[in-house]
Every structure is written in structure tokens, then in C-alpha cells.
Design an enzyme around this catalytic site. Structure first.
Site, mmCIF file in Angstrom:
data_model
loop_
_atom_site.group_PDB
_atom_site.id
_atom_site.type_symbol
_atom_site.label_atom_id
_atom_site.label_comp_id
_atom_site.label_asym_id
_atom_site.label_seq_id
_atom_site.Cartn_x
_atom_site.Cartn_y
_atom_site.Cartn_z
ATOM 1 N N ASP A 68 0.843 -1.199 0.000
ATOM 2 C CA ASP A 68 0.000 0.000 0.000
ATOM 3 C C ASP A 68 0.881 1.254 0.000
ATOM 4 O O ASP A 68 1.674 1.476 0.914
ATOM 5 C CB ASP A 68 -0.905 0.008 1.234
ATOM 6 C CG ASP A 68 -2.078 0.961 1.100
ATOM 7 O OD1 ASP A 68 -1.899 2.045 0.532
ATOM 8 O OD2 ASP A 68 -3.180 0.615 1.571
ATOM 9 N N SER A 119 -7.006 4.384 -1.335
ATOM 10 C CA SER A 119 -6.864 2.924 -1.387
ATOM 11 C C SER A 119 -8.165 2.201 -1.682
ATOM 12 O O SER A 119 -8.157 1.118 -2.275
ATOM 13 C CB SER A 119 -6.277 2.409 -0.072
ATOM 14 O OG SER A 119 -4.962 2.863 0.092
ATOM 15 N N HIS A 182 -10.180 -2.522 6.642
ATOM 16 C CA HIS A 182 -9.599 -1.328 6.031
ATOM 17 C C HIS A 182 -9.802 -1.332 4.516
ATOM 18 O O HIS A 182 -10.137 -2.344 3.918
ATOM 19 C CB HIS A 182 -8.119 -1.225 6.383
ATOM 20 C CG HIS A 182 -7.586 0.164 6.393
ATOM 21 N ND1 HIS A 182 -6.613 0.593 5.522
ATOM 22 C CD2 HIS A 182 -7.896 1.239 7.163
ATOM 23 C CE1 HIS A 182 -6.335 1.867 5.754
ATOM 24 N NE2 HIS A 182 -7.102 2.283 6.743
ATOM 25 N N GLU A 343 -1.651 -7.686 1.823
ATOM 26 C CA GLU A 343 -1.414 -6.251 1.797
ATOM 27 C C GLU A 343 -0.394 -5.830 2.848
ATOM 28 O O GLU A 343 -0.565 -6.098 4.036
ATOM 29 C CB GLU A 343 -2.716 -5.476 2.063
ATOM 30 C CG GLU A 343 -2.496 -3.965 2.020
ATOM 31 C CD GLU A 343 -3.578 -3.158 2.716
ATOM 32 O OE1 GLU A 343 -3.623 -1.939 2.477
ATOM 33 O OE2 GLU A 343 -4.360 -3.738 3.501
ATOM 34 N N ASP A 348 1.987 2.333 3.875
ATOM 35 C CA ASP A 348 1.194 3.537 3.635
ATOM 36 C C ASP A 348 1.073 4.394 4.896
ATOM 37 O O ASP A 348 1.265 5.614 4.857
ATOM 38 C CB ASP A 348 -0.192 3.111 3.141
ATOM 39 C CG ASP A 348 -1.132 4.278 2.905
ATOM 40 O OD1 ASP A 348 -0.948 4.995 1.903
ATOM 41 O OD2 ASP A 348 -2.060 4.467 3.703
ATOM 42 N N HIS A 352 2.279 8.292 5.569
ATOM 43 C CA HIS A 352 1.348 9.357 5.961
ATOM 44 C C HIS A 352 1.881 10.158 7.154
ATOM 45 O O HIS A 352 1.608 11.362 7.268
ATOM 46 C CB HIS A 352 -0.022 8.777 6.307
ATOM 47 C CG HIS A 352 -0.892 8.506 5.125
ATOM 48 N ND1 HIS A 352 -1.172 9.450 4.169
ATOM 49 C CD2 HIS A 352 -1.562 7.386 4.739
ATOM 50 C CE1 HIS A 352 -1.967 8.938 3.242
ATOM 51 N NE2 HIS A 352 -2.210 7.682 3.562
ATOM 52 N N ASP A 389 -1.033 0.291 -4.939
ATOM 53 C CA ASP A 389 -2.313 0.887 -5.304
ATOM 54 C C ASP A 389 -2.188 2.359 -5.669
ATOM 55 O O ASP A 389 -2.997 2.908 -6.404
ATOM 56 C CB ASP A 389 -3.343 0.699 -4.192
ATOM 57 C CG ASP A 389 -2.832 1.149 -2.816
ATOM 58 O OD1 ASP A 389 -1.622 1.458 -2.686
ATOM 59 O OD2 ASP A 389 -3.637 1.172 -1.869
ATOM 60 N N HIS A 390 -1.156 3.003 -5.143
ATOM 61 C CA HIS A 390 -0.919 4.419 -5.412
ATOM 62 C C HIS A 390 0.463 4.743 -4.894
ATOM 63 O O HIS A 390 1.152 3.891 -4.307
ATOM 64 C CB HIS A 390 -1.961 5.305 -4.709
ATOM 65 C CG HIS A 390 -2.076 5.044 -3.247
ATOM 66 N ND1 HIS A 390 -1.104 5.439 -2.337
ATOM 67 C CD2 HIS A 390 -3.011 4.380 -2.523
ATOM 68 C CE1 HIS A 390 -1.452 5.052 -1.129
ATOM 69 N NE2 HIS A 390 -2.599 4.396 -1.196
#
Length: 496
Positions: A68, A119, A182, A343, A348, A352, A389-390
Site C-alpha cells: 500500500d 486505497s 480497512h 497487503e 502507507d 502518511h 495501489d498508489h
């Protein structure tokens, strides 16, 4: 000055000298200066690619690993970090295990309504094959954020590869280092107009507008395909109504009195199915995968701890590779094959909060899980994919010398106008925004004496955000596929 004071001053001065001088790791070979070194390497890689057999059979098993937020910059930085940490060399020349896979592609990550995705909507794209709107889960573009009513219309509700696998009589499972409700994993089994509707409490503030919809945790336990998933592992005891520690922050505590873990257990018992519910590493290791049909592992109240902070004792939380090992041992019993979604979700979360060291340690733990999986399956009948995913807005910048500590500083650069040292890794936005005006010019902190390799160090950001709100990046991400299955299919046909 007292002798103690002199000693403290000396320690501070030594620390300043150590941290103001960047660490540089050596190159692995002096032969890099010779042309033949590179020409020989290139020839060998081309020959290996040409000799790779091209399989055209249908894949019996599929394992989808999704890091992620593991965009291309994160991937590059992790490769360097791995080489420096594990091998003691410069790192740029190394590779992560998936970078040796024979098939590589780029994926566009935009949403229907946003240039930069989240996500949940990204999950609709890579798990369901359909672009969706920001913050929605498992529904198509006719469903806008918070539109419960539209999400209940059958033609707006998506099915995922996990459900297709079940309809093809395969066993299924998923693992996450975040909550089992999530956004990413929820896209495999749930349909929701808001990814935050993980428990009933989050839906109540929307009043009657959300009353007809079911929270994501309930969908996991009560609905198809959630209730048929053979292996579910991650965090999220709070959302499931089965907390072990009440002192944990109220992220999404249930208000309906439901204990969904108890409901899950009752459901298996009523159907005469064997099961295991585990909450620690010790309990996970005790699971008899040869004689257990369903496994539910919830290892923390909300997300699992970062790898840098994890309790590694048997009474703590398992490593992601330990979860993968148990999952594969259970799922590979299926004669018809299996689908497993893994995952690395805390990559991720670390980004953040703009914590590079935590993020990179999460990537290396994720890589260990991939490496283990490759040793546990028949690679001639199992398709293994690693993707993201990004991206995020962490940048690898400046002109650091080869082998410069990827978490360290660059002390000299004629391109930097203020002459101060800077970190290779910075963020376009984040709570590390730290500039001031001295009456003449905008200035930034002097990093001399600062240990930028510490897990809690927060790099400088170009634009301020709230804590934990550094944003995603919108560039393409990479997908890596093992086994040369470029002409094969995953299933004989997509179930309808």
C-alpha cells in the site's frame, strides 16, 4: 565547568561531528569502473530473459501482494536501504525480489472523480477491474461518496477476483497489516459508499441516510464472499466488537453490542466447520493447518504495530511472513487452487506520518513475505504478482554521492542556496513543514547534529498538513508478475 559538564559537552560535540558528516557506503566492486563489467552484466540479463520459459497454461493459484503506497520512488529507496542495511554496500545496484520478475508493467492510478486516488477506489480497479469514485468501496461510478441508497442498487455493486475465485471452487484468503475492514482488503468483499463505515458507530452520524446500509465488518462476517473466506488475518478487533484492551483509542468501537468474532465462531460451529481464532504469534503457530477449515487472526485492536515497534515475542504480533506461511499451508490444501491477497498496509501509514525508516522497514518485511511465498508454492502453476495501489509524495532528491546513507544527509551541494545540509528524502507535503522568516529571508532548520536515521525523525515538507495527513501521489505504479504467464489466464473463464 564541572567534569560532568565537560563530558556532556564532549558527547554533544562528538554527536554533532558524527551526524554532520554523511555516511557513505562503499560500492560492491571496483570493476564498476570498467566497461566490460556493465556489458557483461547486460548480456547475461538479456540471455537469462530469452531463456526464461513462457508458460501458457492456466494458473491454478494466484497470490497478489500489494504494498500500500509502494510507488516507484518508495520501491527505489527501499532497494537502496536494503543493500545498505543487509549487505553494507551502496545499495543502488541491488534489487528487491520482485524486481527480478520477468514481467513488469505500469498502472494508471486515477479515480473517476479524482486525479489522485485513495486505497478504497484503487481497490475497485485492481480487484474488481472497474474504476470508481474516491473513498467508495466495491461499487461502480454511479455511487458517489456517502450515497448509501445508490450503493444498494444491484447493478452498482461490484464483484472481485476473490469472489470469482470462490465461484471457481477455489479457496480464498487475505492478510493485511492494517484492520481487516480497512480500505484495500475491504474492496475484496464489501460494498460501501464510504470506506470509513467500518463499524456501525461511523454510520450513525449520517442518520437515516446510511441506516439501510450494512457496516463493512458485518459484511465480512455475514455476506458473500466475506463469510466464505477461509483465511482472514490482520488487525481490527475493535471494529469487530471483540477488543482485548479497552484503553486503546476509540477508532471505531461498535455501539450495537455485537461481537462479530463470536458471531463468526457460531456460524462455523452451526455449519459443522473446523476453525481457529487467534490473537497472538503463539496462537498462530499452534494452528493445525491440515485440519482447520477457517482461520481468523486478529492481532491488535486497530492496525498492527509497525515492524520497528512490534512485540516480537510469542505473546506479541506475528511478522507478515509468519501470517503468509500459515495462510499458504492452509490454502494449498485445495485441489482446485487458491487466491490469496496480501497487503503490506503499514507502508502507507508510515508514509502518511512521514516516517521514512518505518516505511522502509515495512517494505523489507513485505519482501520477506514474498520471498517465503515463492519457496512454498509450485511456481509452474502459481501466478505471483507484486504491485501498489498508489504512490506517496516522498521524493529522493538533490545530488547525493553514490552510497550516501539513504536516510542520511547531504552536506555539500552547490545547488542549495542556503548552504545547509539536507536529507535525500523529503516530502512535498506533510507535518514536517518547518520554515520561518528571519526578517530578510525564509530559513529552514540546520540538520547539523540531528540523527536523521532515527525512526522518529520527520523530514522537511514543502507544504503543511495535519499530522498523519501527508497525501498520496498520483503517478503510475509498477506491477511485477512472476512466471512469464503473459499468455495464460488466471481462471478458465470469469464466473458470471
Amino acid at each position: 565547568m564541572t567534569s560532568l559538564g565537560m563530558m556532556i559537552t564532549l558527547v554533544v560535540l562528538v554527536a554533532a561531528i558524527v551526524y554532520s558528516k554523511a555516511t557513505v557506503f562503499p560500492r560492491p566492486s571496483a570493476d564498476e569502473n570498467n566497461s566490460n563489467y556493465w556489458l557483461k552484466m547486460g548480456t547475461e540479463e538479456i540471455e537469462a530473459a530469452l531463456l526464461k520459459p513462457k508458460l501458457t497454461n492456466t494458473a491454478k493459484n494466484v497470490i497478489l501482494f500489494m504494498g500500500d503506497g509502494m510507488g516507484i520512488t518508495v520501491n527505489t529507496v527501499s532497494r537502496i536501504y536494503k543493500g545498505q542495511k543487509k549487505n553494507g554496500y551502496s545499495g543502488e545496484e541491488g534489487h528487491l525480489v520482485w524486481e527480478k520478475f520477468p514481467n513488469i508493467a505500469l498502472l494508471k492510478t486515477y479515480d473517476l472523480d479524482m486525479q489522485v486516488s485513495d486505497s478504497a477506489s484503487a481497490g475497485a480497479a485492481y480487484l474488481c477491474g472497474v474504476k470508481a469514485n474516491y473513498y467508495t468501496v466495491g461499487v461502480n461510478g454511479h455511487v458517489k461518496f456517502n450515497d448509501c441508497e445508490a450503493s444498494l442498487i444491484e447493478e452498482n455493486r461490484l464483484t472481485s477476483i476473490l469472489q470469482w475465485a470462490q465461484e471457481a471452487k477455489k479457496d480464498t484468503g487475505f492478510i493485511t497489516t492494517t484492520q481487516v475492514t480497512h480500505a484495500s482488503v475491504a474492496a475484496a468483499y464489501a460494498k460501501s459508499a464510504n470506506r470509513k463505515w467500518q463499524c456501525d458507530k461511523k454510520m450513525k452520524k449520517f442518520g437515516q441516510g446510511a441506516a439501510a446500509c450494512k457496516d463493512i465488518a458485518r459484511q465480512l462476517v455475514e455476506d458473500v464472499p466475506g463469510k466464505h473466506i477461509k483465511v482472514v488475518m490482520g488487525g481490527g478487533r475493535q471494529e469487530m466488537g471483540s477488543p482485548k484492551r479497552d484503553e486503546i483509542e476509540d477508532n471505531c468501537k461498535r455501539t450495537d453490542g455485537r461481537n462479530l468474532v463470536r458471531d463468526w465462531i457460531s456460524q462455523k460451529e452451526e455449519n459443522g466447520k473446523s476453525y481457529a481464532y487467534v490473537t497472538t504469534t503463539r496462537e498462530l503457530h499452534s494452528v493445525d493447518t491440515n485440519n482447520t477449515e477457517y482461520i481468523l487472526g486478529l492481532f491488535d485492536e486497530i492496525h498492527l504495530p509497525y515492524e520497528t515497534d512490534r512485540d516480537t515475542s510469542l505473546d506479541g504480533c506475528p511478522h507478515i511472513k509468519e501470517m503468509v506461511e500459515v495462510a499458504i499451508n492452509r490454502l494449498k490444501r485445495s485441489d482446485n487452487g487458491f487466491f490469496l491477497f496480501v497487503e503490506g498496509g503499514m507502508i502507507d501509514n508510515a508514509l502518511h506520518i512521514t516516517s521514512p525508516k518505518r516505511a522502509l522497514e515495512e517494505v523489507l518485511a513485505f519482501e520477506e513475505a514474498v520471498e517465503l511465498a515463492l519457496t512454498m508454492v509450485n511456481t509452474e502453476e502459481t501466478l505471483v504478482i507484486v504491485t501498489a495501489d498508489h504512490s506517496h509524495v516522498m521524493t529522493m532528491n538533490g545530488y547525493p554521492p553514490r552510497g550516501n546513507d539513504i536516510l542520511g544527509i547531504v552536506t555539500e551541494s552547490e545547488d542549495i542556496s542556503d548552504g545547509l545540509p539536507f536529507t535525500t528524502l523529503t516530502f512535498a507535503n506533510g507535518h514536517g513543514f518547518n520554515y520561518s522568516f528571519n526578517g530578510k529571508e525564509v530559513v529552514r532548520p540546520n540538520l547539523t547534529g540531528v540523527d536523521t536515521t532515527d525512526k522518529d525523525y520527520v523530514p522537511l515538507a514543502g507544504m503543511p498538513t495535519h499530522y498523519d495527513y501527508e497525501t498520496h501521489g498520483g503517478e503510475d505504479v509498477a506491477a511485477f508478475a512472476d512466471l512469464g504467464l503473459t499468455s495464460s489466464t488466471v481462471f478458465t473463464s470469469r464466473p458470471t
